[in-house]
Scaffold this active site. Structure first.
Site, PDB file in Angstrom:
ATOM      1  N   GLY B  29       4.764  22.134   0.946  1.00  0.00           N
ATOM      2  CA  GLY B  29       4.579  22.417  -0.469  1.00  0.00           C
ATOM      3  C   GLY B  29       5.626  23.346  -1.056  1.00  0.00           C
ATOM      4  CB  CYS B 237      -7.979  -6.462  -9.592  1.00  0.00           C
ATOM      5  SG  CYS B 237      -6.507  -7.479  -9.722  1.00  0.00           S
ATOM      6  CB  CYS B 240      -6.991  -9.661  -6.020  1.00  0.00           C
ATOM      7  SG  CYS B 240      -7.147  -7.879  -6.119  1.00  0.00           S
ATOM      8  CB  CYS B 262      -3.861  -4.515  -8.034  1.00  0.00           C
ATOM      9  SG  CYS B 262      -5.470  -4.934  -7.401  1.00  0.00           S
ATOM     10  CB  CYS B 268      -2.663  -7.526  -6.356  1.00  0.00           C
ATOM     11  SG  CYS B 268      -3.678  -8.453  -7.506  1.00  0.00           S
TER      12      CYS B 268
END
Lengths: 256, 289
Positions: B29, B237, B240, B262, B268
């Site tokens: 970080g 979605c 899909c 997606c 997808c």
């Protein structure tokens, strides 16, 4: 009784020029001290040295910390000093925009110090912020407005709320009423006097306005050219000035 | 492959970048400054990510580039071609087959493995930047762990919108120490930041690299009474039928018609290949455009 702040032999030089030199005093809990003098007399330099914004060249500033008693803030580590400056100390700038975040709402400004010391409950933070806005006479429905939408007097009161929200013990004020018109000044002074008494605050007020110290300060220190020329109880110094400069200062006040 | 050094950058530069990456991995970080190079693309198009990718690529790697979840948008296509040309590495669109994935704005839906590296393109690495303009001050705040200001931003969100409205680049705290900007990924992806793969973040213009080693603890900042929520469009979605993936909203006509799909095109496509069909989808056909 231990003093809250013990200042000994503070000196700050800018190259060969004197910022302030040979300043020593004790400040006791609940006491308000005024520092007066003309522009360039070293008042602000002294205040910045005391508040840790400037490092003095010599001397010690001992503060009575809650845990360890008297500690020299000049030599303590920076994290400790910064912790003090957001818990036990407060600093009120002359220009409110130096002490506020202008792009953050009033509530956020007041809440910042709370969040800085670990508050993580939105509802509590907001309740405290609302309470404090009320105490400095800013109406509750302005809590989500930014300080840019506030008048100068309101900004100054917001700055005071933001500083006092964590219950500090020592407040540094640099010309808190500078640049405000007289009626707003009067209300601000009234408010400050109330808060200082109510919270039993100790304060150091730098100003060139003798009326401000007359109203707020218990004790007075007069500075000229970086030196302290006279100290004493406020009324004593103002009513019976001994030093030539103090006499000039007192006699220069315009009488209406 | 004689026109360029392998992966475009010279070896000394790659070494410098690898040092920054290793330091970043050692201090999760923490933003490590590095001497960012001019790349043959404008700032803001992923110059940081490209340099990090160039420094970690080996000739055996399989490379994938994602732009907003998709493999076939301009940014993704040109960066993929760039490394095909300058490093000659194999490329893929399949998340599971890639060993190095460079991404902009998304983390793939499929969980990454320990042998995968994901490289993020970062525009502004400093999470405190818009609240505190001074770099000197923000560095000091990081070193002293003074992160109260980050909550001021979230406070402002709630006071103005009634909820934490920050929906991307949502600040996180890494291993209880550094507050980090996870790059502009949607906050839906924030929980995925605790993963098995190595995560590297490169900001070219700002000259910073930071990193998350595998299984690093990453906590999204929040308030006790307004906890963090990984939000997405409340829909499945349309191609899909997946109801657990991050969705893009697509306006399809000027009569209010819209569809959700997606954002991760590989995810997808794979689902459709497996026979899943969404509300507006058609069954998968090989070679259908």
């Amino acid at each position: 009784m231990t003093p809250l702040l013990q200042v000994s032999n503070i000196a700050k030089f800018y190259g060969h020029r004197i910022g302030c030199t040979d300043v020593s005093f004790d400040l006791y809990p609940g006491e308000v001290m005024g520092i007066v003098g003309e522009s360039g007399s070293g008042k602000s330099t002294l205040l910045n040295c005391l508040a840790g914004h400037l490092t003095p060249d010599t001397g010690a500033v001992r503060f009575d910390t809650r845990t360890d008693g008297l500690r020299d803030t000049v030599t303590m580590s920076e994290p400790e000093r910064r912790m003090l400056s957001r818990t036990d100390w407060a600093f009120v700038h002359q220009h409110a925009r130096d002490g506020l975040r202008m792009n953050v709402s009033a509530g956020g400004n007041v809440g910042e110090r709370l969040m800085a010391v670990g508050a993580r409950h939105y509802g509590d933070i907001r309740a405290t912020a609302t309470d404090w806005l009320g105490r400095v006479e800013i109406s509750e429905d302005r809590i989500d407005d930014r300080p840019t939408a506030f008048s100068g007097g309101m900004q100054q009161r917001l700055q005071i709320a933001r500083n006092l929200v964590t219950g500090p013990r020592l407040v540094f004020m640099d010309e808190p009423t500078g640049g405000l018109d007289v009626s707003v000044q009067a209300r601000l002074l009234d408010l400050l006097r109330g808060l200082v008494r109510e919270m039993n605050l100790s304060a150091i007020i730098v100003t060139h306005d003798l009326a401000v110290v007359r109203l707020l300060a218990d004790r007075l220190m007069v500075m000229k050219d970086g030196h302290v020329v006279e100290t004493g109880l406020t009324d004593q110094v103002l009513d019976d000035p001994q030093h030539g400069y103090t006499q000039l200062l007192v006699s220069s006040v315009l009488q209406v | 492959m004689t026109d360029y050094n392998f992966a475009y950058l010279d070896e000394q530069t790659k070494r410098m970048i690898r040092r920054a990456i290793l330091k970043g991995l050692a201090i999760p970080g923490y933003q490590v400054p590095f001497a960012s190079r001019e790349m043959p693309m404008p700032y803001g198009w992923g110059t940081g990510g490209v340099q990090v990718s160039a420094a970690v690529l080996t000739p055996d790697d399989v490379f994938k580039v994602i732009d907003q979840g998709a493999d076939d948008t301009t940014n993704a296509v040109s960066i993929r071609r760039f490394f095909q040309k300058t490093a000659g590495v194999a490329v893929t669109e399949a998340t599971t087959e890639a060993s190095v994935i460079q991404t902009r704005h998304r983390i793939p839906e499929e969980a990454l493995r320990e042998d995968q590296i994901i490289v993020y393109q970062v525009p502004i690495p400093e999470p405190l930047r818009f609240l505190e303009p001074s770099e000197v001050e923000t560095r000091k705040m990081h070193s002293l762990e003074e992160y109260g200001l980050m909550h001021v931003k979230l406070y402002e969100d709630i006071s103005q919108h009634g909820a934490i409205a920050t929906s991307y680049a949502y600040p996180v705290k890494v291993e209880g120490r550094y507050v980090m900007d996870p790059s502009p990924i949607p906050k839906f992806d924030n929980p995925k930041l605790e993963m098995a793969g190595i995560q590297l973040f490169g900001a070219g213009r700002e000259q910073r690299i930071y990193a998350l080693p595998p299984y690093t603890k990453v906590v999204s900042l929040d308030f006790d009474d307004f906890p963090f929520e990984a939000t997405k469009a409340d829909h499945a979605c349309d191609l899909c039928g997946a109801d657990d993936s991050y969705l893009d909203e697509l306006i399809v006509d000027d009569a209010g018609g819209r569809m959700f799909m997606c954002s991760d095109t590989d995810y997808c496509g794979k689902r459709r290949k497996d026979g899943h069909v969404g509300a507006q989808g058609v069954p998968y056909q090989e070679d259908a455009a």
